[in-house]
Design a protein around this motif. Structure first.
Motif, PDB file in Angstrom:
ATOM      1  N   GLU A  32       2.115   6.235  -9.504  1.00 45.26           N
ATOM      2  CA  GLU A  32       1.620   7.415 -10.237  1.00 45.26           C
ATOM      3  C   GLU A  32       2.662   8.529 -10.212  1.00 45.26           C
ATOM      4  OE1 GLU A  32      -0.856   6.914 -12.100  1.00 45.26           O
ATOM      5  OE2 GLU A  32      -1.185   4.991 -11.096  1.00 45.26           O
ATOM      6  N   PHE A  33       3.261   8.728  -9.047  1.00 46.72           N
ATOM      7  CA  PHE A  33       4.297   9.756  -8.892  1.00 46.72           C
ATOM      8  C   PHE A  33       5.413   9.558  -9.932  1.00 46.72           C
ATOM      9  CE2 PHE A  33       8.462  10.774  -7.057  1.00 46.72           C
ATOM     10  CZ  PHE A  33       8.299  12.033  -6.505  1.00 46.72           C
ATOM     11  N   ASN A  34       5.816   8.305 -10.104  1.00 46.35           N
ATOM     12  CA  ASN A  34       6.917   7.997 -11.025  1.00 46.35           C
ATOM     13  C   ASN A  34       6.549   8.217 -12.488  1.00 46.35           C
ATOM     14  OD1 ASN A  34       8.829   7.346  -9.092  1.00 46.35           O
ATOM     15  ND2 ASN A  34       8.191   5.199  -8.986  1.00 46.35           N
ATOM     16  N   ARG A  35       5.255   8.329 -12.766  1.00 41.84           N
ATOM     17  CA  ARG A  35       4.821   8.558 -14.157  1.00 41.84           C
ATOM     18  C   ARG A  35       4.784  10.038 -14.510  1.00 41.84           C
ATOM     19  NH1 ARG A  35       0.261   3.704 -14.353  1.00 41.84           N
ATOM     20  NH2 ARG A  35       1.808   2.043 -14.378  1.00 41.84           N
ATOM     21  N   ASP A  43       0.833  -1.208   0.000  1.00 46.84           N
ATOM     22  CA  ASP A  43       0.000   0.000   0.000  1.00 46.84           C
ATOM     23  C   ASP A  43       0.868   1.260   0.000  1.00 46.84           C
ATOM     24  OD1 ASP A  43      -2.220  -1.604   0.029  1.00 46.84           O
ATOM     25  OD2 ASP A  43      -2.632  -1.369   2.171  1.00 46.84           O
ATOM     26  N   GLU A  44       1.992   1.201   0.696  1.00 48.35           N
ATOM     27  CA  GLU A  44       2.906   2.350   0.707  1.00 48.35           C
ATOM     28  C   GLU A  44       3.515   2.580  -0.679  1.00 48.35           C
ATOM     29  OE1 GLU A  44       4.316   4.504   3.301  1.00 48.35           O
ATOM     30  OE2 GLU A  44       2.501   3.944   4.356  1.00 48.35           O
ATOM     31  N   ALA A  45       3.697   1.498  -1.429  1.00 51.82           N
ATOM     32  CA  ALA A  45       4.310   1.601  -2.770  1.00 51.82           C
ATOM     33  C   ALA A  45       3.333   2.182  -3.789  1.00 51.82           C
ATOM     34  CB  ALA A  45       4.784   0.227  -3.236  1.00 51.82           C
ATOM     35  N   VAL A  99      10.745   0.179  -8.790  1.00 49.83           N
ATOM     36  CA  VAL A  99      11.138   1.506  -8.287  1.00 49.83           C
ATOM     37  C   VAL A  99      10.174   1.932  -7.175  1.00 49.83           C
ATOM     38  CG1 VAL A  99      11.594   3.908  -8.877  1.00 49.83           C
ATOM     39  CG2 VAL A  99      12.159   2.104 -10.524  1.00 49.83           C
ATOM     40  N   ALA A 100       8.873   1.749  -7.410  1.00 52.45           N
ATOM     41  CA  ALA A 100       7.870   2.161  -6.412  1.00 52.45           C
ATOM     42  C   ALA A 100       8.045   1.389  -5.100  1.00 52.45           C
ATOM     43  CB  ALA A 100       6.467   1.946  -6.983  1.00 52.45           C
ATOM     44  N   VAL A 101       8.258   0.084  -5.219  1.00 56.01           N
ATOM     45  CA  VAL A 101       8.429  -0.745  -4.012  1.00 56.01           C
ATOM     46  C   VAL A 101       9.683  -0.306  -3.246  1.00 56.01           C
ATOM     47  CG1 VAL A 101       9.221  -3.065  -3.335  1.00 56.01           C
ATOM     48  CG2 VAL A 101       7.104  -2.787  -4.634  1.00 56.01           C
ATOM     49  N   ARG A 102      10.741  -0.028  -3.959  1.00 57.39           N
ATOM     50  CA  ARG A 102      12.001   0.350  -3.276  1.00 57.39           C
ATOM     51  C   ARG A 102      11.882   1.732  -2.643  1.00 57.39           C
ATOM     52  NH1 ARG A 102      14.102  -3.377  -7.886  1.00 57.39           N
ATOM     53  NH2 ARG A 102      14.229  -5.237  -6.586  1.00 57.39           N
ATOM     54  N   MET A 103      11.118   2.610  -3.256  1.00 59.56           N
ATOM     55  CA  MET A 103      10.868   3.913  -2.631  1.00 59.56           C
ATOM     56  C   MET A 103      10.139   3.693  -1.306  1.00 59.56           C
ATOM     57  SD  MET A 103       9.787   6.018  -6.052  1.00 59.56           S
ATOM     58  CE  MET A 103       9.641   7.693  -5.426  1.00 59.56           C
ATOM     59  N   ALA A 104       9.117   2.842  -1.327  1.00 57.30           N
ATOM     60  CA  ALA A 104       8.341   2.579  -0.109  1.00 57.30           C
ATOM     61  C   ALA A 104       9.227   1.963   0.976  1.00 57.30           C
ATOM     62  CB  ALA A 104       7.177   1.650  -0.433  1.00 57.30           C
ATOM     63  N   LEU A 128       7.768  -6.529  -5.345  1.00 54.08           N
ATOM     64  CA  LEU A 128       7.412  -5.897  -6.629  1.00 54.08           C
ATOM     65  C   LEU A 128       6.622  -6.877  -7.497  1.00 54.08           C
ATOM     66  CD1 LEU A 128       9.219  -6.596  -9.453  1.00 54.08           C
ATOM     67  CD2 LEU A 128      11.011  -5.685  -8.032  1.00 54.08           C
ATOM     68  N   ASP A 129       6.909  -8.153  -7.370  1.00 57.79           N
ATOM     69  CA  ASP A 129       6.118  -9.154  -8.100  1.00 57.79           C
ATOM     70  C   ASP A 129       4.672  -9.135  -7.595  1.00 57.79           C
ATOM     71  OD1 ASP A 129       8.323  -9.936  -9.576  1.00 57.79           O
ATOM     72  OD2 ASP A 129       8.827 -11.629  -8.282  1.00 57.79           O
ATOM     73  N   ALA A 130       4.527  -9.057  -6.279  1.00 56.82           N
ATOM     74  CA  ALA A 130       3.181  -9.048  -5.691  1.00 56.82           C
ATOM     75  C   ALA A 130       2.418  -7.785  -6.110  1.00 56.82           C
ATOM     76  CB  ALA A 130       3.271  -9.134  -4.175  1.00 56.82           C
ATOM     77  N   LEU A 131       3.118  -6.650  -6.126  1.00 56.69           N
ATOM     78  CA  LEU A 131       2.458  -5.402  -6.523  1.00 56.69           C
ATOM     79  C   LEU A 131       2.007  -5.494  -7.988  1.00 56.69           C
ATOM     80  CD1 LEU A 131       1.678  -2.534  -5.543  1.00 56.69           C
ATOM     81  CD2 LEU A 131       3.869  -1.732  -6.455  1.00 56.69           C
ATOM     82  N   THR A 132       2.850  -6.073  -8.838  1.00 59.54           N
ATOM     83  CA  THR A 132       2.508  -6.242 -10.256  1.00 59.54           C
ATOM     84  C   THR A 132       1.263  -7.122 -10.400  1.00 59.54           C
ATOM     85  OG1 THR A 132       4.871  -6.106 -10.766  1.00 59.54           O
ATOM     86  CG2 THR A 132       3.432  -6.953 -12.512  1.00 59.54           C
ATOM     87  N   MET A 133       1.244  -8.242  -9.677  1.00 61.53           N
ATOM     88  CA  MET A 133       0.084  -9.157  -9.770  1.00 61.53           C
ATOM     89  C   MET A 133      -1.173  -8.473  -9.269  1.00 61.53           C
ATOM     90  SD  MET A 133       1.502 -12.766  -8.322  1.00 61.53           S
ATOM     91  CE  MET A 133       3.246 -13.041  -8.496  1.00 61.53           C
TER      92      MET A 133
END
Ligand code: NCD
Length: 306
Positions: free
Chosen positions: A33-36, A26-28, A293-298, A144-149
């Motif tokens: 959107e920010f990264n886009r 959820d934090e990621a 990138v999003a997951v690592r930022m979180a 990041l795999d989980a976020l993608t799924m």
């Protein structure tokens, strides 16, 4: 009081509860959107020194940790073993003490030895993030795999996920095998007996690709990791492709609309057909990189909150 992430380090999915994992995902989410946006700069890590300490090669993981830190305003410094005193025989722990004396705010570590980041975490004064240890874990990859799924299929609970290829030597599989069941997915392992793990963590194992991926919502392919093998495996890469290479045609066996994933680096024509890797709707491979990138930022943000 709301939920507070209870861990100082991120060493493996093993240590995380379902709640911890969902919190990080959820934090990621907003960072995607920010990264886009064309211009992306957040200052929350301003003044924080982030060391990326990579004793092993990396393209995606190293670069995305660097980009993630910079987008949050951190000062990022990359340590590579090539050109360092590791080549003069300095040990991991002495290297860790040396880097720690420079007072970083967080260290991201990749090492070919399983458990190396855990050893470093014991002796340094800052949070440590495991960016891949030997054949152990690669927790940010599984996140990041989980976020993608979750973004592509709308859920993780109840998904059937086949992890295929060289599972025995894969820390990506190591972390996914721990994460996916915690979120209610069913995991299957598919590969030749020699490349299946000793401990399948309750996952069902299949030696035939067509059978293993039948009805699966996600098919995650892995590279043959020769550099991590103690003994060489017999057979040619062409034989491997014939038996275990995923093609668009073979993907028909999986659930309709099944997603194809690969942590990279991939070997086109070995574990995966090139055209399938590039497929505009079935392949999520580049999206995985984006989610990284999003997951690592979180993770950087959550672990360094005061
Ligand atoms: C993997 C790794 O290094 O564990 N790559 C990655 O980080 N995306 C997978 C591999 O080496 O095959």
């Amino acid at each position: 009081m709301g939920y507070v992430f209870p861990h100082r380090h991120l060493l493996g999915i093993e240590q995380l509860s379902r709640e911890d994992i969902l919190f990080l995902l959820d934090e990621a989410e907003p960072w995607v959107e920010f990264n886009r946006r064309a211009r992306k700069q957040d200052e929350r890590l301003r003044g924080l020194t982030q060391f990326n300490v990579f004793f092993e090669n990396s393209t995606r993981t190293l670069f995305s940790f660097e980009v993630a830190g910079k987008r949050l305003g951190a000062e990022v410094a990359n340590f590579h073993t090539v050109g360092s005193s590791v080549q003069k025989g300095e040990t991991l722990i002495d290297t860790a003490y040396t880097l720690d004396a420079m007072r970083p705010g967080v260290m991201v570590i990749r090492h070919s030895e399983t458990g190396a980041p855990h050893q470093v975490a014991e002796v340094v004064g800052c949070p440590v993030i495991n960016a891949g240890d030997g054949t152990g874990e690669h927790p940010t990859q599984a996140l990041l795999d989980a976020l993608t799924m979750r973004r592509r299929l709308g859920r993780i609970e109840g998904l059937k996920v086949a992890i295929c290829g060289d599972i025995r030597h894969s820390r990506v599989a190591g972390s996914n095998l721990k994460l996916l069941p915690k979120l209610g997915a069913e995991v299957r392992l598919v590969g030749p007996a020699a490349l299946l793990p000793d401990d399948p963590c309750e996952a069902a194992a299949y030696e035939e690709l067509d059978e293993g991926i039948a009805g699966c919502d996600v098919v995650m392919m892995l590279r043959i990791q020769r550099e991590r093998m103690e003994e060489s495996v017999s057979g040619s890469l062409a034989d491997f492709h014939a038996l275990y290479g995923l093609t668009l045609e073979r993907l028909d066996r999986a659930a309709p609309g099944a997603l194809v994933m690969h942590p990279g680096p991939m070997n086109r024509g070995v574990e995966i057909e090139g055209a399938l890797a590039d497929h505009p709707t079935r392949s999520a491979i580049r999206e995985q990189v984006e989610m990284g990138v999003a997951v690592r930022m979180a993770v950087l943000d959550v672990l360094t909150r005061e």
